[in-house]
Design a protein around this motif. Structure first.
Motif, PDB file in Angstrom:
ATOM      1  N   ASN A  23     -39.586 -43.372  -4.333  1.00 34.13           N
ATOM      2  CA  ASN A  23     -39.935 -42.332  -3.376  1.00 34.13           C
ATOM      3  C   ASN A  23     -38.670 -41.961  -2.596  1.00 34.13           C
ATOM      4  O   ASN A  23     -38.127 -42.788  -1.850  1.00 34.13           O
ATOM      5  N   THR A  24     -38.213 -40.729  -2.780  1.00 34.48           N
ATOM      6  CA  THR A  24     -36.956 -40.322  -2.144  1.00 34.48           C
ATOM      7  C   THR A  24     -37.081 -40.163  -0.634  1.00 34.48           C
ATOM      8  O   THR A  24     -36.064 -40.148   0.071  1.00 34.48           O
ATOM      9  N   LEU A  25     -38.295 -40.026  -0.116  1.00 33.77           N
ATOM     10  CA  LEU A  25     -38.480 -39.873   1.325  1.00 33.77           C
ATOM     11  C   LEU A  25     -38.541 -41.227   2.024  1.00 33.77           C
ATOM     12  O   LEU A  25     -37.860 -41.465   3.012  1.00 33.77           O
ATOM     13  N   SER A  26     -39.393 -42.123   1.523  1.00 32.15           N
ATOM     14  CA  SER A  26     -39.556 -43.434   2.165  1.00 32.15           C
ATOM     15  C   SER A  26     -38.557 -44.472   1.662  1.00 32.15           C
ATOM     16  O   SER A  26     -38.465 -45.560   2.230  1.00 32.15           O
ATOM     17  N   THR A  76     -37.608 -51.470  -0.324  1.00 30.20           N
ATOM     18  CA  THR A  76     -36.705 -50.335  -0.115  1.00 30.20           C
ATOM     19  C   THR A  76     -35.463 -50.515  -0.985  1.00 30.20           C
ATOM     20  O   THR A  76     -35.087 -51.644  -1.324  1.00 30.20           O
ATOM     21  N   ASP A  77     -34.833 -49.394  -1.344  1.00 30.14           N
ATOM     22  CA  ASP A  77     -33.724 -49.452  -2.300  1.00 30.14           C
ATOM     23  C   ASP A  77     -32.568 -50.319  -1.824  1.00 30.14           C
ATOM     24  O   ASP A  77     -31.884 -50.974  -2.627  1.00 30.14           O
ATOM     25  N   ILE A 473     -37.576 -31.283  -3.124  1.00 28.30           N
ATOM     26  CA  ILE A 473     -38.712 -31.565  -2.258  1.00 28.30           C
ATOM     27  C   ILE A 473     -38.187 -31.705  -0.826  1.00 28.30           C
ATOM     28  O   ILE A 473     -37.566 -32.705  -0.481  1.00 28.30           O
ATOM     29  N   PRO A 474     -38.399 -30.700   0.022  1.00 29.60           N
ATOM     30  CA  PRO A 474     -37.870 -30.770   1.385  1.00 29.60           C
ATOM     31  C   PRO A 474     -38.567 -31.855   2.209  1.00 29.60           C
ATOM     32  O   PRO A 474     -39.738 -32.158   1.997  1.00 29.60           O
TER      33      PRO A 474
END
Length: 477
Positions: A23-26, A76-77, A473-474
């Motif tokens: 997930n690029t946001l979280s 998390t990454d 995806i903004p």
């Protein structure tokens, strides 16, 4: 990444998967490596190799088996650099499932279907709960040791079919056939304390918990249940004389594809024995209109505060129950005339790929149809308690596509929410046939989820993971 192995002349299949989601946001990353499924198709271990004469009852007993193993971690990454932390977050487990079933004819007109299911879980990590004696806080510790838990349930269903034929002389209508399929069954799940432990707080109050509750496959059933299940299915058809077809002058027309009524009674509890009543209906008209209806009826009454009480709604209000949820879907499809469906052929794919495509036509964009248009009207009703809790949601949606050329197709979808008085989720898609490859652009032009996704992928089912994806995806923050 997926690998499937089928063993020749055997009922066994092996499937091995590895996946990565981010997930690029979280910044949450989920990795599954590996995920293994080993399945045995249904076999009849007591059947004779060469059946002579009538098949014996025990020869109809079927057995299957499934083995599932999953190993995954979510973090998390930035934390994937910390191997100790990743190891502490690692979840894995093994699940065995063995269903045994058969089918028997009873008194010529009835069918009895007994089933026994056994499930066993294996874990290398469990939990242990205790209470801090200073502040009465619950402490959950992770225990690294092998633990197993098993559960089983048994059921038997008795069913039959009742046919009614009404011959009519009303123009082209020749007869109406009514089929009723009643079913009565019993199911039993014993109390299972496998993996159940207790802890006591500072007031000497004991609480139960499962040492498997954080396991990847959950825990085993602990509550005892003995259910009487009731189900009623109905089907209504009409025989009509056709004006055009002289070879088959009588045509069958479905009036009601399915009308269902289901409930159950738990014999092993001291209150609220009856479950909610489920009602469903489905039919289609003229091969264009689809109608679906579902409803939930609560057979128990409410007190003056809106609390559910152990008294029937029939005794308190005079009706069988309270309608708490209902939904109605009306849809129809329009499309341009096209030639009869034929098997797809091409020199750019193997025979195996063509066989898969022809068997799953709905999964692919059909460039032979110039245009299609689908409409759907949805109504959702809910009233969990009194009149002031009633909620009605109405939406209309439409989707469609049209071909610009044999290789280009444009798709769209949108709708309107009558409650919000606004457009619903709106999409625009552009597809391009690239022979062995295909291009797909999905664009959400309006609303808080404005974005686009551009994909180029291989058509072959064997190479479905070979693709290139670009997204915009903004952030919503």
């Amino acid at each position: 990444v997926s690998y499937t192995k089928r063993f020749n002349d055997s009922p066994f299949t092996l499937n091995v998967n590895a996946s990565h989601n981010q997930n690029t946001l979280s910044k949450q990353v989920n990795v599954r490596l590996p995920e293994i499924a080993f399945n045995m198709a249904r076999i009849y271990p007591l059947a004779r190799k060469k059946i002579v004469g009538k098949q014996r009852m025990y020869e109809k007993i079927g057995l299957s088996y499934s083995f599932n193993f999953r190993n995954e971690v979510t973090a998390t990454d930035s934390m994937y650099k910390n191997l100790d932390f990743i190891q502490s977050k690692l979840k894995n487990g093994i699940k065995h499932s063995i269903p045994i079933s058969t089918s028997l004819k009873v008194m010529k007109y009835f069918t009895l279907n007994p089933t026994v299911n056994y499930t066993e879980l294996w874990y290398l990590k469990t939990i242990k709960k205790s209470v801090d004696r200073f502040d009465n806080a619950v402490i959950t510790d992770t225990i690294t040791e092998f633990a197993r838990g098993g559960t089983y349930n048994a059921s038997a269903n008795l069913t039959t079919k009742i046919y009614g034929m009404y011959n009519l002389k009303m123009g082209r209508i020749k007869a109406i056939r009514h089929v009723i399929t009643p079913s009565v069954g019993v199911s039993y799940t014993p109390e299972n304390n496998s993996g159940i432990r207790t802890y006591t707080d500072t007031t000497n109050t004991s609480y139960k918990y499962s040492i498997f509750q954080e396991g990847i496959y959950g825990g085993t059933n602990s509550a005892k249940a003995g259910l009487l299940n009731f189900n009623l299915l109905q089907n209504l058809e009409m025989k009509v004389k056709s004006k055009k077809d002289t070879l088959n002058p009588i045509k069958k027309v479905t009036l009601l594809e399915n009308v269902s009524l289901a409930s159950s009674y738990n014999m092993l509890v001291d209150s609220f024995n009856w479950s909610n009543i489920s009602i469903g209906a489905r039919t289609s008209l003229f091969n264009k209109f689809n109608i679906n209806f579902n409803a939930i009826v609560d057979p128990y009454a409410l007190d003056t505060t809106g609390r559910r009480i152990n008294k029937s709604h029939l005794s308190q209000e005079g009706s069988i129950g309270r309608l708490t949820n209902a939904s109605l879907n009306l849809g129809f499809m329009l499309k341009s005339k096209t030639t009869a469906k034929t098997e797809k052929t091409t020199r750019f794919a193997s025979e195996a790929d063509l066989a898969y495509i022809n068997a799953h036509r709905n999964d692919y964009i059909d460039f032979d149809i110039p245009w299609t248009l689908n409409f759907a009207y949805n109504v959702y009703y809910s009233k969990p308690v009194f009149e002031d809790s009633k909620n009605i949601v109405q939406t209309v949606a439409f989707t469609g596509d049209f071909s610009l050329t044999k290789k280009w197709k444009v798709g769209f979808g949108s709708g309107y929410d009558f409650q919000l008085r606004d457009l619903s989720y709106t999409t625009l898609g552009i597809y391009r046939d690239l022979h062995c490859w295909e291009m797909d652009l999905q664009w959400i032009p309006v609303g808080p989820r404005q974005s686009y996704t551009f994909t180029i992928r291989v058509k072959s089912a064997m190479l479905q993971d070979l693709k290139l994806i670009r997204r915009n995806i903004p952030s919503i923050f």
